[in-house]
Design a protein around this motif. Structure first.
Motif, PDB file in Angstrom:
ATOM      1  N   GLU A 197       0.771  -1.264  -0.104  1.00 18.59           N
ATOM      2  CA  GLU A 197      -0.135   0.117   0.079  1.00 18.59           C
ATOM      3  C   GLU A 197       0.797   1.345  -0.113  1.00 18.59           C
ATOM      4  OE1 GLU A 197      -2.780  -0.190   3.164  1.00 18.59           O
ATOM      5  OE2 GLU A 197      -4.238  -1.653   2.182  1.00 18.59           O
ATOM      6  N   ARG A 198       0.425   2.059  -0.484  1.00 23.20           N
ATOM      7  CA  ARG A 198       1.088   3.577  -0.452  1.00 23.20           C
ATOM      8  C   ARG A 198      -0.090   4.571  -0.142  1.00 23.20           C
ATOM      9  NH1 ARG A 198       2.255   4.400  -6.325  1.00 23.20           N
ATOM     10  NH2 ARG A 198       0.684   3.054  -6.564  1.00 23.20           N
ATOM     11  N   ILE A 199       0.577   5.444   0.915  1.00 20.67           N
ATOM     12  CA  ILE A 199      -0.367   6.192   1.708  1.00 20.67           C
ATOM     13  C   ILE A 199       0.092   7.517   1.313  1.00 20.67           C
ATOM     14  CG2 ILE A 199       0.908   5.941   3.647  1.00 20.67           C
ATOM     15  CD1 ILE A 199      -1.735   6.667   5.347  1.00 20.67           C
ATOM     16  N   SER A 200      -1.021   8.484   1.122  1.00 19.25           N
ATOM     17  CA  SER A 200      -0.559   9.738   1.169  1.00 19.25           C
ATOM     18  C   SER A 200      -1.453  10.706   1.738  1.00 19.25           C
ATOM     19  CB  SER A 200      -0.505  10.321  -0.618  1.00 19.25           C
ATOM     20  OG  SER A 200      -1.749  10.348  -1.163  1.00 19.25           O
ATOM     21  N   VAL A 201      -1.049  11.603   2.630  1.00 20.16           N
ATOM     22  CA  VAL A 201      -1.816  12.355   3.583  1.00 20.16           C
ATOM     23  C   VAL A 201      -1.386  13.911   3.546  1.00 20.16           C
ATOM     24  CG1 VAL A 201      -2.001  12.414   6.122  1.00 20.16           C
ATOM     25  CG2 VAL A 201      -2.174  10.336   4.945  1.00 20.16           C
ATOM     26  N   VAL A 202      -2.348  14.501   3.621  1.00 19.24           N
ATOM     27  CA  VAL A 202      -1.985  15.901   4.121  1.00 19.24           C
ATOM     28  C   VAL A 202      -2.718  16.167   5.183  1.00 19.24           C
ATOM     29  CG1 VAL A 202      -2.346  18.418   3.300  1.00 19.24           C
ATOM     30  CG2 VAL A 202      -1.962  16.542   1.598  1.00 19.24           C
ATOM     31  N   ILE A 203      -1.738  16.833   6.445  1.00 17.18           N
ATOM     32  CA  ILE A 203      -2.618  17.105   7.758  1.00 17.18           C
ATOM     33  C   ILE A 203      -2.413  18.751   7.674  1.00 17.18           C
ATOM     34  CG2 ILE A 203      -2.270  16.957  10.212  1.00 17.18           C
ATOM     35  CD1 ILE A 203      -1.223  14.089   9.613  1.00 17.18           C
ATOM     36  N   GLY A 204      -3.440  19.342   7.968  1.00 22.36           N
ATOM     37  CA  GLY A 204      -3.553  20.926   8.240  1.00 22.36           C
ATOM     38  C   GLY A 204      -2.691  21.328   9.532  1.00 22.36           C
ATOM     39  N   SER A 205      -2.748  22.584   9.580  1.00 30.79           N
ATOM     40  CA  SER A 205      -1.656  23.114  10.334  1.00 30.79           C
ATOM     41  C   SER A 205      -2.494  22.938  11.886  1.00 30.79           C
ATOM     42  CB  SER A 205      -1.779  24.690  10.366  1.00 30.79           C
ATOM     43  OG  SER A 205      -2.736  25.063   9.920  1.00 30.79           O
ATOM     44  N   ASN A 206      -3.859  22.806  11.763  1.00 32.89           N
ATOM     45  CA  ASN A 206      -4.631  22.450  13.239  1.00 32.89           C
ATOM     46  C   ASN A 206      -4.615  20.891  13.654  1.00 32.89           C
ATOM     47  OD1 ASN A 206      -6.082  21.724  11.100  1.00 32.89           O
ATOM     48  ND2 ASN A 206      -7.826  22.951  11.628  1.00 32.89           N
ATOM     49  N   GLY A 207      -3.979  20.184  12.998  1.00 32.71           N
ATOM     50  CA  GLY A 207      -4.022  18.797  13.154  1.00 32.71           C
ATOM     51  C   GLY A 207      -5.042  17.918  12.615  1.00 32.71           C
TER      52      GLY A 207
END
Lengths: 447, 936
Positions: A197-207
């Motif tokens: 699996e390949r995971i791609s994630v974006v987490i905002g500055s507020n978590g």
């Protein structure tokens, strides 16, 4: 289609600048086509040369695999998709036939690859790319080197506590050529099933999780000379799409799923069983995607603090938590923190000696590497960066943080292989291996 | 270059040494080393018995034949022998190598070989023949006409193996002969799904072009839809709408040609292909051919491709970028898939930006802008610059967000990165040009930047802005000029030109304050090193500074310099790319690549659709029609092959006309005979692949007519004058491949007409299905004394259970039933010897039935065995190395289970019959039937 592909030059790596293999199918290419391509590639800056390049009326199309350039050139309007797809297949076949894909294996198997090329393409027309058909025509045998490799031990846990030597497939076992019909000793009946699996994630500055995306595939590498039907059972509560929920709670869900054309799905709907008669070599049986929501928390959370210290010093305090279950471990974790352009030097405080951190002046970023990161643990690091002319605007230049890592024995979707059966049971010893791994594709945390 | 050791090895008697030598030589070639001096030593081994050595010699020959023509000719006779080898693989590889020897002298030999191979019984050899066509064509274009004949013949081939290759040859040799496709169009559409993947790509691309010449534009009447998808050019749109409305009034409502529909329907499942090239080929077909409402289906497939290798992504995005301009709507749901990942290579990032910009509209712009903001933080400077430009384009396209964008860009002006600032300045300049009066504070802000920004393009842009809008900033402008005059000599050329520009404009509007400054700048420029700048200075001085001699232009100076300039249009570089066929190399390069076939415009009115009609019975052996007609019209056994003249209207009439013409044209019997023969062999090429060469010679004796048995369905007495017979035509039943085609012949022996023949009330075992023949209709009359043929399909579920149903006429109903012999429940399967052995190995134990038998007196020869077995069961012959054995293979129609038959002859008239089949019942019954046939 205007299908005069001339896979003329399948030439190779740029490091020494010479070509490994070259085949001209139509007698149209100039003798120096190889050097033209080499010059064009080296003249370009940037991370990747354009896939299609032209020089006068000669068009080059290339892909990069295994650190090698696989180049085709054509003078006429051929479908670029066909060529790219073909080059990718060629690389895959080379891997199947030679065992692994690298300069060394290509160098050792010139004649084999040349023969493959000869059978696959006739006068620029693709004849076949099927391993099974080609097997009948190929005479040359693969040459492999099997030096003792430290990688063989990479799966062995610390102090031998978790190791069950018998249950761990040495990684070299999966990198041998499929054709070993004449040398009997290498012909072990093995089958490898990998869930990658390949995971791609974006987490905002507020978590908050802003975007999450998992792409996965089930790959089979088969060494059985004639394989009867194989049955792969997935989690029973596996569901596709949003509406369809099975069982209670703990459903393993994906949004979209596609299968290799050879996979029989008659038992998939009720029992979640994939049936397939794999041919020798490597195939991707199933691909799936999950977007927008993860069944569990993203594997890492970051708690950053960025402040101005006295003078021209910038303080970056990072607290990184691994939210994997305690049994799992993340490997080769690296954290990249972009810092202001004018940063000069770095001093750091890390929580353990096996971690490293340094300031990469070229990229203007701090690279923090953590070789092993057990689930549930929390690590912290303090970076002090010397930035001449530090202003409050400089603080905005810090971030976003990107991470890369590898999670062995873990899938983000929770997909598991319940069982792997060969029916009827294959005579002789056949070994079956199931492996799981999750890679980070792009893991971004905004600050 | 002594390769003496290699030469010695090649001359030795041992195959192993030869093989080793050849391997080393091939490795040399692969590395690009010259091995041509070994040619004489290698070519000697072309006749070597060892197949491994032989193959490597072929590899060598293809590489060096052109350089060593004389020596290469020595090997020709070996290949000619190879062309007649009983093994199909050897025939094929001999043809392949022969056609790769690029020596003009052998053109006639090649031509002959290709022609022969084109009617070979093995589809694999025919495929190789198709591949050889373009090779010969490029060697000698004079052969074109003859080659077209071969292409025409191979196009009629019904095997999937050949289809892809012959279309490739067609595309290379005679893409303009679109007329050759007509008759094969429907067949190609139907075969498509089973063709191997690389062939699919070629066929789909060719059919795209074909459809553009033969069908009407499906979007012709859909003027309203355009607004829904949103087009960037509103003026254009209006005009278009008007034109379309006018056209709408004139035109009849659009009805899609069923053939057009067939193409769209049969290509759609291929969007699931795992081959990216196939998916893209279908996507471009839909984009170019489908009605707007249906194009959407390709979006998902293309988005799926984006998860592939970065090279594939790159090409997909290029095409998506072009599509998003025309059809924004279809990609909107997938907006998020185009978000940029930090790991993407720069060129992919830039393409994704392009797509995102094209997709931006009022509803999603805020999301997109938020996304863009994070991109600006990226470390990749080229990408940041592209992002800023993208923001600029969004601002111009969507009026609502123009101010937001502008504010955002102005904030970027305080960014610490000079490149970011410079790019922003350039974009802001373009945006301000649209509404300068409201933004004098921004201009002021930018004027301050001249102290800090060093990037020439940005400095030039700021100066131009101040000059252009000096009236909005009357106090600052002269001051900026003062500073610039000071630094003039150190500036870059583009900045110097803008300083001159600014000076001239200020002189015209505010000469009191700036007269001296302007003079000073002009003087500096007069002695500049760059002659462009000297020129410009001279020109400006003449134009603006009044002297006695000043020309007529001087009074227009103000108008010349301060004319209202049109705002620049920020548009996509992908605009208008779609005039290249999507998915082509030319589209990718945005320039015509050699050999690019232009995608034709839709025709104004549809060409005659009937050209694609194929006589239904054509597929059941058209050849037979002519011959038999001559001899015995309505003859019992041969009647099967009579084409049903009345059943399907127009084309049949045409067919009859042809026959008539032929008759009137040639009186002599023999000529007619030969003609029919040639057409026979053409239509039978597939059929032949199931028999052997020696049978081919005696084709007359086992003409298909004699091998097909007629069964009675309704006797003419019980039928009160209506006689019905049926046979199993052994043709694929095209509406449903799982059905057995049953050909039914009605003969009206009464003195009155029979009307409305049809089937009613079928009583079937569970799972069985019937596809009845289309009811011949109320109007249809079966006149007294005539007969007619129809074809129906029955899915027997691989059992020999009878299908019961009622046969009705306008007056009576008859209960009838059709029971299939087991041999008719299968279709031939084409296997190689290896495949056969492999499959047989998997069907052992319970699935194998073996019987010993004594061959009947008339069945001692191979030929007789083949004839009897193929007459009994619909199987094809599998090539076999051993002379004592005959092998046959087939698949059951319904479930596709393999049926393998082996007949091994033994000394003294004995034989062993082996049947391998997963379905044991079928196996047992087949053994019984074949046993009976062989022992009689």
């Amino acid at each position: 289609m205007w299908f005069q592909i001339k896979i003329k030059s399948s030439l190779c790596p740029v490091y020494p600048g010479d070509h490994l293999i070259y085949k001209d199918y139509r007698g149209e290419a100039d003798k120096d086509a190889v050097s033209i391509f080499y010059e064009m590639v080296t003249a370009l800056s940037g991370d990747q040369p354009p896939v299609v390049m032209s020089h006068k009326d000669l068009n080059f199309i290339h892909v990069r695999q295994g650190g090698l350039y696989w180049v085709a050139s054509t003078k006429t309007d051929a479908s670029p998709f066909t060529i790219i797809e073909f080059l990718n297949r060629l690389a895959a076949l080379t891997k199947d036939y030679c065992g692994s894909l690298c300069e060394k294996s290509v160098r050792m198997n010139f004649a084999l690859i040349y023969e493959l090329l000869d059978e696959m393409v006739d006068y620029g027309y693709i004849q076949t790319t099927s391993t099974d058909i080609l097997k009948n025509f190929i005479q040359t045998e693969a040459v492999t080197s099997k030096p003792f490799s430290l990688f063989d031990l990479s799966n062995v846990g610390l102090f031998g506590a978790e190791t069950q030597q018998s249950k761990v497939a040495p990684s070299a076992a999966a990198t041998r050529p499929i054709m070993s019909h004449r040398s009997e000793q290498g012909g072990k009946n093995e089958i490898f099933v990998d869930v990658v699996e390949r995971i791609s994630v974006v987490i905002g500055s507020n978590g908050v999780l802003m975007k999450a995306d998992v792409e996965g595939e089930i790959r089979v590498k088969c060494y059985l000379p004639t394989c009867s039907e194989m049955r792969i059972g997935l989690n029973e509560e596996f569901s596709i799409g949003k509406s369809q929920l099975r069982g209670y709670g703990m459903a393993v869900r994906v949004d979209e799923c596609s299968f290799h054309q050879a996979v029989k799905l008659d038992e998939f709907d009720t029992y979640r069983i994939l049936k397939v008669c794999p041919s020798q070599g490597e195939q991707t049986l199933m691909q799936y995607q999950l977007s927008d929501e993860l069944p569990c928390a993203p594997p890492f959370r970051l708690f950053p603090t960025v402040e101005k210290d006295y003078g021209n010093r910038l303080l970056i305090f990072l607290k990184l938590r691994c939210d994997l279950p305690p049994k799992s471990t993340a490997l080769n974790v690296s954290v990249t923190v972009p810092v202001p352009k004018s940063s000069l030097s770095l001093s750091q405080e890390l929580s353990s000696p096996d971690q490293t951190a340094d300031l990469q002046l070229k990229n203007k970023a701090i690279l923090w590497s953590i070789p092993r990161f057990p689930g549930g643990a929390q690590l912290s690091a303090l970076f002090k960066v010397e930035v001449p002319g530090l202003s409050s605007a400089s603080l905005l230049e810090v971030g976003p943080v990107s991470m890369s890592f590898e999670l062995p024995k873990h899938t983000c979707t929770g997909l598991q292989i319940r069982f792997l059966r060969l029916s009827p049971t294959h005579p002789g010893l056949s070994q079956r291996w199931v492996r799981y791994v999750t890679h980070s594709d792009s893991y971004t945390i905004r600050i | 270059m002594g390769h003496d050791d290699l030469k010695e090895m090649l001359d030795s008697n041992k195959d192993s040494l030869k093989l080793e030598a050849m391997k080393r030589i091939v490795a040399m070639i692969a590395r690009g080393k010259n091995a041509s001096d070994l040619f004489p030593a290698v070519v000697k081994n072309v006749a070597c018995k060892n197949i491994e050595v032989k193959k490597l010699v072929y590899v060598y020959l293809v590489r060096y034949a052109e350089e060593q023509q004389d020596l290469a000719l020595l090997s020709i006779s070996t290949f000619q022998r190879g062309l007649k080898d009983p093994n199909q693989l050897i025939r094929a590889s001999a043809l392949r190598v022969l056609s790769s020897i690029r020596v003009t002298i052998i053109v006639p030999i090649m031509m002959l070989a290709i022609k022969e191979a084109a009617s070979d019984m093995s589809p694999y050899v025919r495929k190789t023949a198709a591949h050889a066509i373009p090779k010969l064509y490029s060697l000698d274009p004079e052969q074109k006409d003859q080659l077209i004949e071969v292409i025409e013949k191979l196009l009629a081939d019904k095997t999937t193996l050949v289809a892809g290759s012959v279309v490739m040859a067609f595309e290379e040799v005679c893409p303009e002969r679109i007329d050759l496709i007509h008759k094969n169009y429907r067949k190609l559409c139907n075969l498509l799904i089973d063709v191997e993947e690389w062939g699919q790509v070629v066929i789909i691309n060719m059919l795209t072009r074909y459809a553009r010449t033969q069908f009407l534009n499906p979007n012709i009447n859909e003027g309203g839809e355009k607004a829904f998808y949103g087009s960037d050019d509103e003026d254009d749109d209006d005009e278009e709408k008007k034109a379309e409305a006018a056209a709408l009034a004139k035109r009849k409502p659009y009805v899609m040609d069923p053939d057009h529909r067939l193409l769209l329907r049969n290509t759609k499942p291929l969007l699931q292909s795992r081959n990216a090239a196939v998916v893209m080929a279908v996507a471009q077909l839909y984009f170019h051919l489908a009605p707007k409402a249906e194009v959407g289906v390709i979006a998902k497939a293309l988005v799926r491709l984006m998860r592939s290798h970065s090279e594939v992504q790159y090409v997909v995005l290029q095409n998506v970028a072009t599509m998003t301009i025309k059809r924004r709507g279809m990609f909107e749901p997938y907006l998020k898939s185009f978000y940029i990942r930090s790991t993407d290579p720069t060129q992919i990032k830039i393409l994704k930006l392009e797509v995102l910009t094209n997709l931006a509209n009022e509803t999603n712009i805020s999301t997109i802008l938020r996304e863009f903001q994070t991109y600006i933080k990226s470390m990749d400077k080229d990408f940041v610059a592209a992002t800023i430009q993208a923001i600029g384009r969004c601002a111009t396209n969507i009026g609502e967000v123009r101010d937001t964008c502008l504010n955002g860009l102005v904030q970027l002006l305080s960014n610490r990165d000079e490149l970011v600032v410079a790019e922003s300045v350039v974009v802001i300049k373009k945006l301000l040009q649209m509404q300068p009066e409201q933004h004098s504070d921004i201009i002021k802000h930018m004027a301050k930047l001249t102290d800090n920004i060093q990037v020439p393009m940005a400095r030039a842009s700021i100066l131009w802005l101040i000059g252009e809008y000096c009236e909005h900033v009357p106090k600052i402008a002269p001051d900026v000029l003062r500073k610039m005059a000071k630094s003039f000599t150190n500036e870059e050329d583009i900045v110097k030109l803008q300083i001159l520009n600014l000076a001239a404009k200020l002189y015209l509007t505010n000469s009191k304050q700036t007269k001296l400054l302007t003079q000073y700048v002009l003087n500096l420029a007069k002695y500049d090193q760059n002659y462009d700048i000297r020129d410009r200075a001279r020109f400006i001085r003449q134009l603006i500074v009044p002297t006695d001699k000043s020309g007529a232009l001087s009074k227009y100076a103000k108008k010349l310099f301060l004319a209202l300039k049109p705002a620049p249009v920020l548009e996509s570089p992908f605009k208008d790319r779609d005039h290249f066929q999507l998915g082509s190399l030319s589209h990718l390069l945005n320039a015509k690549a050699g050999g690019y076939q232009e995608l034709p415009d839709w025709p104004e009115s549809a060409p005659d659709p009937s050209v694609r009609n194929v006589e239904v019975k054509d597929s059941v052996r058209a050849g037979g029609t002519v011959t038999l007609r001559g001899r015995a019209p309505g003859g019992q056994a041969c009647g099967v092959f009579l084409s049903s003249d009345q059943s399907s209207g127009e084309e049949q009439k045409r067919n009859r006309k042809v026959v008539k013409e032929r008759r009137s044209g040639s009186e002599s019997e023999s000529e007619e005979e030969s003609e029919s023969e040639s057409s026979e062999s053409e239509s039978e090429s597939e059929e032949e692949s199931e028999s052997d060469t020696d049978i081919k010679k005696k084709k007359k004796t086992i003409a298909p007519s004699s091998s097909v048995r007629m069964y009675e369905l309704l006797h003419r007495i019980t039928g009160e004058g209506l006689a019905v017979e049926y046979c199993f035509s052994r043709q694929p039943f095209s509406p449903d491949p799982h059905m057995v085609a049953v050909q039914i012949q009605f003969t009206n022996n009464t003195s009155s007409e029979t009307k409305s023949l049809h089937i009613e009330d079928p009583k079937l075992q569970s799972g069985m299905r019937i596809k009845e023949f289309p009811e011949i209709g109320q109007d249809f009359l079966l006149p007294a004394g005539e007969s007619v043929n129809v074809v129906m399909g029955i899915d027997f579920c691989d059992s020999t259970q009878a299908a019961n149903f009622q046969l009705c006429t306008h007056t009576r109903k008859f209960f009838v039933s059709i029971q299939p012999p087991v041999g008719e429940l299968m279709v031939p399967a084409f296997l190689t010897e290896n495949e056969f052995k492999k499959e047989q190995g998997q069907l052992m134990g319970m699935n194998e039935i073996s019987e010993k038998l004594n061959l009947g007196e008339k069945c001692q020869s191979d030929h007789a065995i083949v004839e009897r077995v193929t007459a009994k069961a619909n199987l094809s012959r599998v090539p076999c190395g051993s002379e004592k054995e005959n092998r046959f293979a087939g698949k059951t129609v319904s479930s596709g289970s393999l049926v393998l038959v082996t007949v091994a002859r033994k000394e003294g008239g004995g034989a062993q019959l082996t049947v391998n089949c997963e379905k044991m019942v079928i196996g047992t019954m087949l053994v019984k039937d074949i046993l009976q046939a062989l022992t009689q």
